[in-house]
Structure formats: C-alpha cells, structure tokens
Design a protein around this motif. Sequence first.
Motif, mmCIF file in Angstrom:
data_model
loop_
_atom_site.group_PDB
_atom_site.id
_atom_site.type_symbol
_atom_site.label_atom_id
_atom_site.label_comp_id
_atom_site.label_asym_id
_atom_site.label_seq_id
_atom_site.Cartn_x
_atom_site.Cartn_y
_atom_site.Cartn_z
ATOM 1 N N GLY A 1 42.058 50.163 53.609
ATOM 2 C CA GLY A 1 42.783 50.609 52.426
ATOM 3 C C GLY A 1 43.154 52.074 52.561
ATOM 4 N N TYR A 2 44.319 52.451 52.039
ATOM 5 C CA TYR A 2 44.817 53.818 52.173
ATOM 6 C C TYR A 2 45.043 54.451 50.798
ATOM 7 C CZ TYR A 2 45.936 52.166 56.863
ATOM 8 O OH TYR A 2 45.866 51.610 58.110
ATOM 9 N N VAL A 3 44.649 55.704 50.684
ATOM 10 C CA VAL A 3 44.958 56.509 49.503
ATOM 11 C C VAL A 3 45.671 57.756 50.003
ATOM 12 C CG1 VAL A 3 44.061 57.739 47.500
ATOM 13 C CG2 VAL A 3 42.910 55.659 48.304
ATOM 14 N N PHE A 4 46.846 58.036 49.419
ATOM 15 C CA PHE A 4 47.670 59.126 49.911
ATOM 16 C C PHE A 4 47.695 60.294 48.923
ATOM 17 C CE2 PHE A 4 49.405 55.114 51.499
ATOM 18 C CZ PHE A 4 49.348 55.332 52.872
ATOM 19 N N ALA B 1 42.973 51.887 43.228
ATOM 20 C CA ALA B 1 42.894 50.455 42.918
ATOM 21 C C ALA B 1 43.706 49.644 43.923
ATOM 22 C CB ALA B 1 43.383 50.196 41.496
ATOM 23 N N ARG B 2 44.895 50.121 44.260
ATOM 24 C CA ARG B 2 45.736 49.435 45.240
ATOM 25 C C ARG B 2 45.056 49.388 46.610
ATOM 26 N NH1 ARG B 2 51.195 52.398 46.371
ATOM 27 N NH2 ARG B 2 49.662 53.870 47.173
ATOM 28 N N ALA B 3 44.389 50.474 46.976
ATOM 29 C CA ALA B 3 43.709 50.522 48.268
ATOM 30 C C ALA B 3 42.524 49.571 48.328
ATOM 31 C CB ALA B 3 43.248 51.941 48.554
ATOM 32 N N LEU B 4 41.913 49.296 47.172
ATOM 33 C CA LEU B 4 40.694 48.491 47.139
ATOM 34 C C LEU B 4 40.921 47.030 46.784
ATOM 35 C CD1 LEU B 4 38.348 51.011 45.306
ATOM 36 C CD2 LEU B 4 38.299 50.431 47.731
ATOM 37 N N VAL B 5 42.110 46.687 46.302
ATOM 38 C CA VAL B 5 42.331 45.346 45.769
ATOM 39 C C VAL B 5 42.171 44.259 46.837
ATOM 40 C CG1 VAL B 5 44.841 45.246 46.119
ATOM 41 C CG2 VAL B 5 43.790 44.034 44.178
ATOM 42 N N ALA C 1 40.548 45.257 39.811
ATOM 43 C CA ALA C 1 40.733 46.554 40.460
ATOM 44 C C ALA C 1 41.092 47.641 39.446
ATOM 45 C CB ALA C 1 41.822 46.460 41.531
ATOM 46 N N LEU C 2 41.958 47.318 38.496
ATOM 47 C CA LEU C 2 42.321 48.300 37.468
ATOM 48 C C LEU C 2 41.135 48.604 36.562
ATOM 49 C CD1 LEU C 2 45.929 47.147 36.528
ATOM 50 C CD2 LEU C 2 45.275 49.303 37.629
ATOM 51 N N ALA C 3 40.339 47.588 36.258
ATOM 52 C CA ALA C 3 39.141 47.817 35.447
ATOM 53 C C ALA C 3 38.156 48.712 36.193
ATOM 54 C CB ALA C 3 38.491 46.488 35.086
ATOM 55 N N VAL D 1 49.509 47.834 42.214
ATOM 56 C CA VAL D 1 48.223 47.395 42.774
ATOM 57 C C VAL D 1 48.370 46.050 43.470
ATOM 58 C CG1 VAL D 1 45.857 46.719 42.185
ATOM 59 C CG2 VAL D 1 46.898 48.717 41.090
ATOM 60 N N GLU D 2 49.279 45.226 42.975
ATOM 61 C CA GLU D 2 49.465 43.866 43.479
ATOM 62 C C GLU D 2 50.139 43.816 44.853
ATOM 63 O OE1 GLU D 2 51.129 39.754 41.450
ATOM 64 O OE2 GLU D 2 52.319 41.591 41.259
ATOM 65 N N VAL D 3 50.828 44.872 45.237
ATOM 66 C CA VAL D 3 51.642 44.848 46.453
ATOM 67 C C VAL D 3 50.872 44.365 47.688
ATOM 68 C CG1 VAL D 3 52.866 46.310 48.114
ATOM 69 C CG2 VAL D 3 53.361 46.510 45.669
ATOM 70 N N PRO D 4 49.672 44.889 48.002
ATOM 71 C CA PRO D 4 48.973 44.411 49.206
ATOM 72 C C PRO D 4 48.673 42.917 49.175
ATOM 73 C CG PRO D 4 47.978 46.443 48.389
ATOM 74 C CD PRO D 4 48.920 45.969 47.332
ATOM 75 N N LEU D 5 48.394 42.382 48.001
ATOM 76 C CA LEU D 5 48.095 40.957 47.897
ATOM 77 C C LEU D 5 49.338 40.111 48.099
ATOM 78 C CD1 LEU D 5 45.631 41.015 44.856
ATOM 79 C CD2 LEU D 5 45.118 41.182 47.303
ATOM 80 N N ARG D 6 50.476 40.595 47.641
ATOM 81 C CA ARG D 6 51.736 39.889 47.896
ATOM 82 C C ARG D 6 52.033 39.841 49.397
ATOM 83 N NH1 ARG D 6 55.498 38.555 44.168
ATOM 84 N NH2 ARG D 6 55.083 39.063 41.988
#
Length: 240
Positions: free
Chosen positions: A103-106, A170-174, A142-144, A121-126
């Motif tokens: 996972g990446y955080v920029f 959240a996006r990096a961890l989802v 992830a948002l929670a 946040v959903e992008v990696p799962l898509r």
Amino acid sequence: MTETAVTETAGRTPDAALRADGVGRVFGRGANEVHALRDVSLVARAGELLVVRGPSGSGKTTLLNILGGLDRPTSGEVVLAGERTLSAMRERDVLQVRRREIGYVFQSFGLVPVLSAAENVEVPLRLQGVEPRERAERVARALALVGLDAHAAQRPYELSGGQQQRVGIARALVAEPAVLIADEPTGQLDSGTAATVMDLVREVVHERGVAAVVSTHDPLLVQRADRVVELHDGRVVQPG
C-alpha cells in the motif's frame, strides 16, 4: 521508541516482510552519473513502524520507490516475505504485487478530485476485480478505521488536508497489504495534524501487523518510530 539508526545486516530475518540487500541506484551515465543510493541494506518487519529519515536529496524517495516496486535498483535486490525477489520479477508480476501486497501513501495525497472519499478508497479493489458487495464492505471498514465513515460521500476539495491524507491511508490499507510505504506523508500538513496522522499509522501498523516504511525529515515524527534508519548522500549512516 528505539532511536538508534542502524545499518541493517543483509540476510534472512524470520519476521521480515520486506528486505533490501545492498541496493544501489545510479541515474545518468558517464560524467552525468548520479549515485542516488549506495549499498543500502535494511529490513522492514511485520508490525513495526520503520522511519527513514534524512535531509532533502539524501535518497529517501528513491529508496521507497525501489522498496515499493515503482523503480528497480541498479545493483542489489529487494526481497519480499517468502524470499521472492521483487527486483527480479517481470513487470506484470511486480504490478500484481503492488496491487495486492503493498500500500502507498503519498505526500501529495494523490486523490482523484471527481471521486468521493469512498470511491477513492475503492480504486485498488476495482483494479483487483473484487466483487461489488465485498468492495462496499471493505471500503466502509477502511473509512471507519481512519475515522472518516461519516465523510464517505465527500470529495477531496470538501475535506481538510488531514482528512484527505486519512483517505489516502484508507486507500492504501483497503487491500489489506503486508507492507505500507509512505513517502513524506505529512509533508503538506501542519505539525498538529501531522502528529495525528502519524499516530494513526503507528496504531494501524501495530494492530494489523503491517510492515510500514515511512520517510520523513521531521524530528517530531521520528519520535513515533519503532526503529530509525538515517540516510545521507544515498548511504545508511549512524546518527550524528
């Protein structure tokens, strides 16, 4: 916190999620050659927040790009858990590793302006082709986790800098990665918000057993590390 910067010893480490062995990176050729990294070895362990610190131009971003599979070393290798050599994989295999295991955080947040927090946040799962119902459940969790479940429908411009970075986390961890790479994740935040974001990262790392490698030059954020590696001129050095 252990604030002693160490030069890691290459070789197998039982709890290593990610390992760099003698990594070097050269840009340019001949008289224009620039050695961005020189013989860097380190280990990122599960459940540990490893901070890479150093002044601007010390090689932090180059190192994190190589650790995360965004770039390849000129020499040395990067090894994932299970003794898989990331730096020797075909590009399509590296892409799969980046999507599923890292996972990446920029620093710049990197959010898509026209998408809501939940959609970002959903992008990696898509990209992984996860089924819609599972996507929705994992995005909500992830948002929670980052305290933004009430802001799921808001777009980046409606969120503060700290909230945008939380969406980025959240996006990096989802996708539930084993490794979290964060390059100056608090560089655009004020000191109070930065401390809150780093506290969140540390909490997630310890509770979920993620191996996190975070670069920073902020001494206040270094205090939140479990271990510190210091870079100067592309080399790992002892602290001054």
